[in-house]
Write a protein that holds these residues in place. Structure first.
Motif, mmCIF file in Angstrom:
data_model
loop_
_atom_site.group_PDB
_atom_site.id
_atom_site.type_symbol
_atom_site.label_atom_id
_atom_site.label_comp_id
_atom_site.label_asym_id
_atom_site.label_seq_id
_atom_site.Cartn_x
_atom_site.Cartn_y
_atom_site.Cartn_z
ATOM 1 N N ALA A 227 0.824 -1.208 0.000
ATOM 2 C CA ALA A 227 0.000 0.000 0.000
ATOM 3 C C ALA A 227 0.862 1.264 0.000
ATOM 4 C CB ALA A 227 -0.934 -0.011 1.211
ATOM 5 N N MET A 228 1.934 1.279 0.792
ATOM 6 C CA MET A 228 2.811 2.452 0.835
ATOM 7 C C MET A 228 3.485 2.685 -0.516
ATOM 8 S SD MET A 228 4.681 2.632 4.542
ATOM 9 C CE MET A 228 5.541 1.067 4.389
ATOM 10 N N ALA A 229 3.958 1.620 -1.137
ATOM 11 C CA ALA A 229 4.617 1.749 -2.442
ATOM 12 C C ALA A 229 3.639 2.248 -3.498
ATOM 13 C CB ALA A 229 5.219 0.409 -2.852
ATOM 14 N N TRP A 230 2.412 1.730 -3.476
ATOM 15 C CA TRP A 230 1.382 2.155 -4.425
ATOM 16 C C TRP A 230 1.076 3.640 -4.258
ATOM 17 C CZ3 TRP A 230 -1.246 0.828 -8.669
ATOM 18 C CH2 TRP A 230 -2.472 1.458 -8.934
ATOM 19 N N ARG A 231 0.899 4.079 -3.009
ATOM 20 C CA ARG A 231 0.597 5.487 -2.778
ATOM 21 C C ARG A 231 1.758 6.390 -3.205
ATOM 22 N NH1 ARG A 231 -1.877 3.437 2.125
ATOM 23 N NH2 ARG A 231 -0.002 3.934 3.322
ATOM 24 N N ALA A 232 2.978 5.868 -3.142
ATOM 25 C CA ALA A 232 4.151 6.653 -3.531
ATOM 26 C C ALA A 232 4.359 6.674 -5.042
ATOM 27 C CB ALA A 232 5.400 6.104 -2.843
ATOM 28 N N GLY A 233 3.653 5.787 -5.773
ATOM 29 C CA GLY A 233 3.740 5.813 -7.229
ATOM 30 C C GLY A 233 4.318 4.581 -7.894
ATOM 31 N N ALA A 234 4.527 3.489 -7.160
ATOM 32 C CA ALA A 234 5.071 2.266 -7.744
ATOM 33 C C ALA A 234 3.949 1.400 -8.316
ATOM 34 C CB ALA A 234 5.841 1.473 -6.693
ATOM 35 N N ARG A 235 4.263 0.660 -9.374
ATOM 36 C CA ARG A 235 3.297 -0.280 -9.933
ATOM 37 C C ARG A 235 3.194 -1.537 -9.057
ATOM 38 N NH1 ARG A 235 5.659 -1.640 -15.584
ATOM 39 N NH2 ARG A 235 7.555 -1.408 -14.327
ATOM 40 N N VAL A 236 2.035 -2.158 -9.077
ATOM 41 C CA VAL A 236 1.866 -3.462 -8.445
ATOM 42 C C VAL A 236 1.363 -4.433 -9.508
ATOM 43 C CG1 VAL A 236 1.387 -2.473 -6.173
ATOM 44 C CG2 VAL A 236 -0.517 -3.067 -7.685
ATOM 45 N N SER A 237 1.615 -5.721 -9.280
ATOM 46 C CA SER A 237 1.295 -6.723 -10.300
ATOM 47 C C SER A 237 0.711 -7.984 -9.681
ATOM 48 C CB SER A 237 2.577 -7.067 -11.078
ATOM 49 O OG SER A 237 2.339 -8.079 -12.037
ATOM 50 N N ASN A 238 -0.256 -8.571 -10.380
ATOM 51 C CA ASN A 238 -0.835 -9.895 -10.054
ATOM 52 C C ASN A 238 -1.393 -9.989 -8.637
ATOM 53 O OD1 ASN A 238 -0.050 -10.631 -12.617
ATOM 54 N ND2 ASN A 238 1.728 -11.817 -11.971
ATOM 55 N N MET A 239 -2.010 -8.915 -8.163
ATOM 56 C CA MET A 239 -2.569 -8.936 -6.805
ATOM 57 C C MET A 239 -3.773 -9.869 -6.664
ATOM 58 S SD MET A 239 -0.905 -7.264 -4.518
ATOM 59 C CE MET A 239 -2.124 -6.926 -3.251
ATOM 60 N N GLU A 240 -4.362 -10.274 -7.793
ATOM 61 C CA GLU A 240 -5.481 -11.222 -7.716
ATOM 62 C C GLU A 240 -5.023 -12.618 -7.323
ATOM 63 O OE1 GLU A 240 -4.341 -11.363 -12.165
ATOM 64 O OE2 GLU A 240 -4.006 -10.147 -10.380
ATOM 65 N N MET A 241 -3.714 -12.879 -7.411
ATOM 66 C CA MET A 241 -3.185 -14.213 -7.146
ATOM 67 C C MET A 241 -2.917 -14.395 -5.644
ATOM 68 S SD MET A 241 -3.376 -15.574 -10.024
ATOM 69 C CE MET A 241 -3.437 -15.178 -11.779
ATOM 70 N N MET A 242 -3.976 -14.595 -4.902
ATOM 71 C CA MET A 242 -3.888 -14.836 -3.461
ATOM 72 C C MET A 242 -3.976 -16.335 -3.211
ATOM 73 S SD MET A 242 -3.517 -11.815 -2.164
ATOM 74 C CE MET A 242 -3.899 -11.888 -0.428
ATOM 75 N N GLN A 243 -2.921 -16.886 -2.616
ATOM 76 C CA GLN A 243 -2.883 -18.334 -2.404
ATOM 77 C C GLN A 243 -3.637 -18.732 -1.137
ATOM 78 O OE1 GLN A 243 0.750 -20.716 -1.159
ATOM 79 N NE2 GLN A 243 0.615 -21.272 -3.321
ATOM 80 N N PHE A 244 -4.455 -19.747 -1.273
ATOM 81 C CA PHE A 244 -5.172 -20.308 -0.128
ATOM 82 C C PHE A 244 -4.532 -21.648 0.222
ATOM 83 C CE2 PHE A 244 -7.947 -17.250 -1.924
ATOM 84 C CZ PHE A 244 -8.691 -16.741 -0.864
ATOM 85 N N HIS A 245 -4.044 -21.758 1.447
ATOM 86 C CA HIS A 245 -3.460 -23.031 1.873
ATOM 87 C C HIS A 245 -4.596 -24.027 2.073
ATOM 88 C CE1 HIS A 245 -1.145 -26.051 3.990
ATOM 89 N NE2 HIS A 245 -0.049 -25.371 3.709
ATOM 90 N N PRO A 246 -4.452 -25.217 1.543
ATOM 91 C CA PRO A 246 -5.563 -26.176 1.632
ATOM 92 C C PRO A 246 -5.883 -26.626 3.049
ATOM 93 C CG PRO A 246 -3.971 -26.817 -0.062
ATOM 94 C CD PRO A 246 -3.336 -25.732 0.738
ATOM 95 N N THR A 247 -4.866 -26.659 3.931
ATOM 96 C CA THR A 247 -5.082 -27.341 5.204
ATOM 97 C C THR A 247 -4.761 -26.467 6.413
ATOM 98 O OG1 THR A 247 -2.869 -28.328 4.966
ATOM 99 C CG2 THR A 247 -4.762 -29.648 4.236
ATOM 100 N N CYS A 248 -5.751 -25.701 6.818
ATOM 101 C CA CYS A 248 -5.685 -24.963 8.081
ATOM 102 C C CYS A 248 -6.568 -25.721 9.079
ATOM 103 C CB CYS A 248 -6.216 -23.547 7.881
ATOM 104 S SG CYS A 248 -6.104 -22.482 9.346
ATOM 105 N N LEU A 249 -6.108 -25.868 10.301
ATOM 106 C CA LEU A 249 -6.871 -26.613 11.306
ATOM 107 C C LEU A 249 -8.250 -26.002 11.502
ATOM 108 C CD1 LEU A 249 -6.998 -28.756 13.620
ATOM 109 C CD2 LEU A 249 -6.107 -26.956 15.126
ATOM 110 N N TYR A 250 -9.280 -26.849 11.464
ATOM 111 C CA TYR A 250 -10.636 -26.408 11.796
ATOM 112 C C TYR A 250 -10.841 -26.614 13.287
ATOM 113 C CZ TYR A 250 -15.720 -26.100 12.027
ATOM 114 O OH TYR A 250 -16.998 -25.740 12.354
ATOM 115 N N SER A 251 -10.912 -25.504 14.014
ATOM 116 C CA SER A 251 -11.051 -25.587 15.467
ATOM 117 C C SER A 251 -11.766 -24.356 15.989
ATOM 118 C CB SER A 251 -9.666 -25.688 16.132
ATOM 119 O OG SER A 251 -9.759 -25.553 17.535
ATOM 120 N N LEU A 252 -12.666 -24.554 16.937
ATOM 121 C CA LEU A 252 -13.358 -23.431 17.560
ATOM 122 C C LEU A 252 -12.503 -22.799 18.653
ATOM 123 C CD1 LEU A 252 -16.973 -24.908 17.857
ATOM 124 C CD2 LEU A 252 -16.017 -23.485 16.034
#
Length: 535
Positions: A227-252
């Motif tokens: 966010a800081m780099a973007w506000r300062a004027g830098a380009r960002v790339s491929n931000m749609e590529m958010m990785q989801f780890h398949p196995t996070c513990l399901y726990s309350l």
């Protein structure tokens, strides 16, 4: 802009400022400290970043039957062809030397006789993951931190929430050059805003995982550097590529506890929790060893198709001593929750895990802005493409942390001394009396990002998310203009900016590739193209 009348610290000058105290930041700092005075700024504690949380390991070609070409090919396949091959080659060919340096620093990697023990993870065609049991990141973090604390040229400052980069427009004599001279940072204890100035600045701030309701990322992963780099004027790339780890513990009882990829690599099976059916072979011939995007979508499909809360990850068919030896920390943690992984399956769900996009950098770690470098998860270097291959993340930190330092040192004569900069202006703000606004907006962002911009997307959902972001932008900006900054407010501002970049990028990609899967565009287009946003 008037000089602030509030409690503002005077500027301090350094040779290089490194923002972030994880693997990328400390690697860069240690290399730079050969000849430079280096300041390392960390939000919260020095061990609060993602590095310390990394369970799996570091990928490197160390086995006699393995080759650089195999590791390169595995990375390209996992990245769905969106990787930049020159970056992939650059990183992988430097991996063995990165491991050597970590051994020299005292990282106690698991050994198998006179050789390092190598495990295997999803997407890898060979055993090439060096590890310290199931807590590699913590061991690496401790080794790097010990070395940094002992170095006379490195100053470590925890408890600093960085607000904005100092650029030419903050010079006493205004400049539109876009040159970066350092950063404004909030001292979390005193509430003072400090202007830290340097000839070069390195972003090593991690990802934006906390933009989602369910994430394995640490609390501070709010996309600050991006966010800081973007506000300062830098380009960002491929931000749609958010990785989801398949196995996070399901726990309350426990949130965001990751079950490492290596559990599947060492023979763990994913099963329907009621029927016991092992379902991954139904989705991919590689079964549990398919890349993370494939496995995460399969689990998501099972959960939605059968109305499940979770699926099972079962490694209880392996000998108990084998399981305890390979996964001692996970085994102990689960026992405390009443789950014995040597005898029964582990309930798991997908969760956001890694930000594959970020600030656009070249092979030297240079951004678009003069004087600003970046390394690690906050960047888009071309290594990961549309999906990160397991255990390539820490590797990227070491290689690019070193590359950044090398370029700065090799070109040091070109880095001019910083000019006088204006102090932080808080002459027209007051203390907030409505902290509930921050909490409400934070929660809202994370919920709609999970529901509308998650593992499976549609254009309509993305447009709904963007509509909410546009409404919140006005609210958050007004709040930011009127009240003194706090860590919570800084993070909310950056979180919303990161969400905006993710959704804008996702709306631009009219195909399904790697981590970006949309029901409206289920096929891949040719050739593969990066999504590049320009401020």
């Amino acid at each position: 802009m008037a000089v602030g009348q509030g409690d503002v610290a005077p500027s301090q000058a350094w040779d290089v400022i490194v923002i972030g105290s994880g693997a990328a930041g400390l690697t860069a700092a240690l290399a730079l400290a050969q000849t430079c005075r280096v300041l390392v700024l960390a939000k919260g504690s020095l061990t609060g970043g993602s590095t310390a949380w990394a369970q799996g390991g570091i990928a490197a070609v160390l086995d006699a039957g393995d080759t650089f070409e195999d590791h390169i090919e595995d990375t390209m396949v996992a990245g769905a062809g969106l990787n930049r091959r020159e970056t992939v080659e650059f990183v992988i060919e430097r991996a063995p030397r990165a491991i050597e340096r970590l051994v020299e620093l005292g990282v106690p990697f698991n050994a198998d006789g006179n050789s390092l023990h190598l495990t295997r993870e999803g997407g890898h065609s060979h055993r090439r993951i060096v590890h310290v049991a199931d807590a590699t990141g913590w061991a690496v973090q401790q080794a790097l931190l010990r070395a940094a604390e002992a170095h006379p040229n490195i100053t470590l400052l925890p408890g600093r929430s960085c607000i904005d980069l100092i650029t030419g427009r903050h010079e006493q004599r205004y400049s539109g050059s876009g040159r970066v001279w350092g950063v404004y940072a909030l001292d979390e204890e005193s509430g003072r805003v400090e202007a830290h100035v340097a000839r070069a600045t390195v972003l090593a701030t991690g990802g934006a995982g906390r933009v989602y309701q369910f994430s394995t990322a640490p609390r501070g992963a709010t996309g600050d550097g991006i966010a800081m780099a973007w506000r300062a004027g830098a380009r960002v790339s491929n931000m749609e590529m958010m990785q989801f780890h398949p196995t996070c513990l399901y726990s309350l009882e426990v949130k965001n506890f990751l079950i490492t990829e290596a559990v599947r690599g060492e023979g763990g099976h994913l099963k329907h929790p009621i029927t016991g059916h092992r379902f991954m072979p139904d989705y991919d011939e590689r079964a549990e060893l398919a890349p993370r995007d494939v496995v995460a979508r399969a689990i998501d499909d099972q959960i939605k198709r059968y109305g499940l809360d979770y699926v099972h990850l079962d490694i209880s068919h392996q000998p108990p001593e084998f399981v305890k030896e390979h996964f001692p920390n996970i085994h102990e943690k689960l026992l405390g929750l009443g789950i014995d992984m040597t005898k029964e399956p582990i309930p798991v769900v997908p969760a956001q895990h890694y930000t594959c996009g970020g600030v656009l950098v070249d092979l030297d770690g240079r951004t678009d802005l003069p004087g600003l470098y970046a390394a690690g998860e906050c960047t888009e270097s071309g290594l990961h493409g549309a999906n990160r291959l397991a255990s390539n993340s820490l590797l990227e930190c070491f290689v690019f942390g070193d590359a950044v330092a090398t370029h700065i040192l090799d070109n040091w004569a070109r880095f001019e001394a910083p000019p006088a900069v204006r102090p932080w202006d808080e002459s027209r703000v007051t203390d907030s009396d409505e902290e509930v606004v921050i909490k409400q907006n934070w929660g809202e962002i994370r919920r709609f990002m999970w529901n509308y911009v998650g593992i499976v997307r549609t254009t309509k959902r993305l447009e709904r998310a963007m509509h909410r972001i546009q409404m919140l932008n006005g609210e958050v900006e007004e709040y930011y203009r009127h009240f003194r900054v706090s860590t919570d407010l800084i993070e909310l501002r950056n979180l919303l900016q990161s969400a905006d970049l993710i959704v804008a990028s996702a709306l631009k990609r009219h195909e399904s590739r790697g981590l970006h899967y949309t029901l409206d565009y289920p096929g891949m287009t040719a050739p593969p193209l990066d999504t590049v946003l320009v401020p």
